[in-house]
Design a protein around this motif. Structure first.
Motif: not given
Length: 346
Positions: A50, A55-56, A166
């Motif tokens: 991520r 996204l992170e 993922d």
């Protein structure tokens, strides 16, 4: 498209404690390859993947895609580069009230594509994943494998250069997993898309990956080409993953009397040597009788890897010669158990 992570760390802060999900992780994914990251639950895999498209956000470190540091981009610039990065998830993330066609088309509308272009892409990528006949179906009418194919078509419809996976197969049965892995291989070869995937399943790694990294406690503990990691694993976690593909040690099959000082060897074969009749040659050239206790050969992406547990029956001199011959062929030899008379064979 090249992916590089430089000393990336991620710490999550709660009211109770700090959790270090990633600890100075560095890796490089080359254009056009399939790069796998494997680790047990809690190793930091999901956080890492991520972070690749932000996204992170990392606590420290840099993420580069084609030399561009994502951590320095404005929100608008980041949105632009994310269009070149597709992502598929374990849970599919499909809209339950939308048809297959709508699940693929809706995200494309947000990018401003024309109705004609959207229709063309929907048709094209449904054909790629083999679901043209399911265009008007709803997710509830699809199997798990079909849902994942829709998710893959949706990711491909943006025509990315990178595909992030993922745990895309962990919710699927073995047969469906094989079909999804075949699809990912086909996509990689046909479109040249770089694939970065995370998994806890060794069969996924060995089936399609070019290179692999092993994660534990937020760090990469081992990395290399698939053949390198299989043929010479260094870290205990890596060895456990690889050994999971083979039968348990057959030493318990032998009583003390049966062992009688005869060495028991673990023979590891990789690549072309797996096709050679090495033990047959041993029995011909030396006064030794190989007693095969257990073994298995597993297919890798571009080769095979095998292990045999073998007891060599013969006198010390002939056994030593046989072991030297086996090692000369490129087979890795490890003595698991043997009597004092054979203690110095290896």
């Amino acid at each position: 498209m090249l992916i590089q992570l430089h000393q990336v760390s991620k710490t999550f802060q709660s009211n109770i404690q700090q959790v270090e999900a990633l600890r100075e992780v560095s890796l490089k994914v080359n254009p056009g390859e399939i790069y796998g990251i494997i680790g047990h639950s809690g190793a930091g895999k999901s956080t890492l993947i991520r972070i690749v498209n932000l996204l992170e956000k990392p606590t420290s470190g840099h993420i580069d895609i084609n030399g561009v540091d994502l951590t320095r981009l404005s929100p608008k610039e980041l949105r632009e580069i994310r269009r070149s990065v597709g992502m598929i998830f374990q849970g599919f993330n499909l809209l339950k009230t939308a048809t297959v066609e709508e699940n693929i088309a809706l995200p494309l509308r947000l990018t401003g594509l024309s109705h004609q272009e959207i229709s063309q892409r929907v048709e094209k990528y449904l054909a790629v994943v083999g679901l043209t006949d399911k265009k008007q179906a709803y997710p509830a009418q699809l199997s798990g494998g079909q849902k994942q194919r829709v998710a893959i078509a949706r990711a491909l419809s943006h025509e990315p250069k990178i595909l992030l996976s993922d745990e895309a197969t962990s919710a699927l049965d073995p047969e469906t997993t094989e079909s999804i892995l075949d699809l990912l291989l086909s996509i990689n070869r046909e479109f040249g898309i770089t694939i970065l995937l995370i998994t806890h399943e060794m069969n996924v790694i060995q089936r399609i990956c070019d290179r692999v990294a092993v994660m534990e406690h937020g760090s990469i503990v081992e990395e290399g080409s698939l053949l390198e990691v299989f043929s010479d694993p260094r870290h205990p976690t890596t060895k456990k993953f690889i050994n999971s593909q083979f039968p348990q040690s057959a030493l318990s099959l032998l009583s003390v009397d049966e062992q009688d000082g005869q060495p028991v060897l673990e023979l590891s074969f990789v690549g072309a040597v797996t096709d050679q009749p090495i033990l047959a040659e041993v029995s011909k050239q030396f006064q030794v009788s190989p007693n095969i206790l257990s073994g298995n050969i597993v297919p890798l992406k571009n080769a095979h890897y095998g292990k045999l547990i073998v007891q060599l029956l013969g006198d010390r001199e002939e056994t030593a010669k046989a072991v030297a011959y086996i090692k000369s062929t490129g087979v890795k030899v490890e003595e698991l158990k043997g009597g004092e008379a054979h203690a110095s064979l290896l």
